[in-house]
Design an enzyme around this catalytic site. Structure first.
Site, PDB file in Angstrom:
ATOM      1  N   GLU A  52      60.224  26.172  16.220  1.00 29.01           N
ATOM      2  CA  GLU A  52      60.686  25.899  17.580  1.00 29.01           C
ATOM      3  C   GLU A  52      61.919  26.709  17.942  1.00 29.01           C
ATOM      4  O   GLU A  52      62.725  27.054  17.073  1.00 29.01           O
ATOM      5  CB  GLU A  52      60.964  24.414  17.775  1.00 29.01           C
ATOM      6  CG  GLU A  52      62.174  23.906  17.030  1.00 29.01           C
ATOM      7  CD  GLU A  52      62.513  22.484  17.427  1.00 29.01           C
ATOM      8  OE1 GLU A  52      63.065  22.278  18.521  1.00 29.01           O
ATOM      9  OE2 GLU A  52      62.250  21.581  16.624  1.00 29.01           O
ATOM     10  N   ARG A  63      71.258  21.325  24.422  1.00 36.38           N
ATOM     11  CA  ARG A  63      70.120  22.242  24.330  1.00 36.38           C
ATOM     12  C   ARG A  63      69.081  22.011  25.413  1.00 36.38           C
ATOM     13  O   ARG A  63      68.197  22.841  25.616  1.00 36.38           O
ATOM     14  CB  ARG A  63      69.452  22.114  22.956  1.00 36.38           C
ATOM     15  CG  ARG A  63      70.322  22.660  21.833  1.00 36.38           C
ATOM     16  CD  ARG A  63      69.714  22.407  20.462  1.00 36.38           C
ATOM     17  NE  ARG A  63      68.424  23.048  20.310  1.00 36.38           N
ATOM     18  CZ  ARG A  63      67.453  22.564  19.550  1.00 36.38           C
ATOM     19  NH1 ARG A  63      67.587  21.444  18.901  1.00 36.38           N
ATOM     20  NH2 ARG A  63      66.314  23.229  19.447  1.00 36.38           N
ATOM     21  N   ARG A  67      61.640  24.166  25.392  1.00 41.90           N
ATOM     22  CA  ARG A  67      61.449  24.838  24.108  1.00 41.90           C
ATOM     23  C   ARG A  67      60.232  25.750  24.177  1.00 41.90           C
ATOM     24  O   ARG A  67      59.313  25.543  24.960  1.00 41.90           O
ATOM     25  CB  ARG A  67      61.180  23.840  22.975  1.00 41.90           C
ATOM     26  CG  ARG A  67      62.213  22.762  22.774  1.00 41.90           C
ATOM     27  CD  ARG A  67      63.441  23.271  22.030  1.00 41.90           C
ATOM     28  NE  ARG A  67      64.321  22.178  21.692  1.00 41.90           N
ATOM     29  CZ  ARG A  67      65.214  21.645  22.524  1.00 41.90           C
ATOM     30  NH1 ARG A  67      65.336  22.104  23.756  1.00 41.90           N
ATOM     31  NH2 ARG A  67      65.993  20.659  22.145  1.00 41.90           N
ATOM     32  N   HIS A  87      60.564  18.332  26.633  1.00 39.91           N
ATOM     33  CA  HIS A  87      60.898  17.960  25.251  1.00 39.91           C
ATOM     34  C   HIS A  87      59.695  17.408  24.494  1.00 39.91           C
ATOM     35  O   HIS A  87      59.699  16.292  23.988  1.00 39.91           O
ATOM     36  CB  HIS A  87      62.065  16.966  25.212  1.00 39.91           C
ATOM     37  CG  HIS A  87      62.796  17.006  23.910  1.00 39.91           C
ATOM     38  ND1 HIS A  87      62.585  16.061  22.938  1.00 39.91           N
ATOM     39  CD2 HIS A  87      63.711  17.866  23.425  1.00 39.91           C
ATOM     40  CE1 HIS A  87      63.351  16.329  21.898  1.00 39.91           C
ATOM     41  NE2 HIS A  87      64.050  17.429  22.169  1.00 39.91           N
TER      42      HIS A  87
END
Length: 96
Positions: A52, A63, A67, A87
């Site tokens: 990831e 963050r 992703r 997420h």
């Protein structure tokens, strides 16, 4: 699985994908770590197959939720990459 074209990704995701293919350097220490696919939304593979990477979120103090997860034996030449902006609740396969 849904797909998203590389050109339709947010600019930050496009930059992250270029970093992945170049082998870094990555801005976050968690980038490149093994992704366990506990949600089982990606095709089933052996542990260690997926890695990831953080896609920076403008205005986020951490963050954020975005992703890119890539799978394959060669980190700089992945078999497939997937984008999530929630997420890991959903993924889209990145295509040309």
């Amino acid at each position: 699985m849904a797909e998203v074209s590389r050109s339709a990704l947010p600019a930050e995701a496009q930059r992250t994908e270029r970093l992945i293919l170049a082998g870094g350097p990555f801005p976050y220490s968690k980038d490149g770590t093994v992704f366990g696919n506990r949600e089982r939304l990606l095709p089933r593979q052996a542990r260690g197959y997926y890695r990831e990477y953080t896609v920076p979120t403008p205005g986020s103090r951490d963050r954020g939720a975005r992703r890119i997860v890539c799978g394959g034996r060669q980190v700089q030449a992945p078999d497939a990459c997937f984008y999530t902006d929630d997420h890991y609740a959903s993924f889209k396969r990145i295509v040309q």
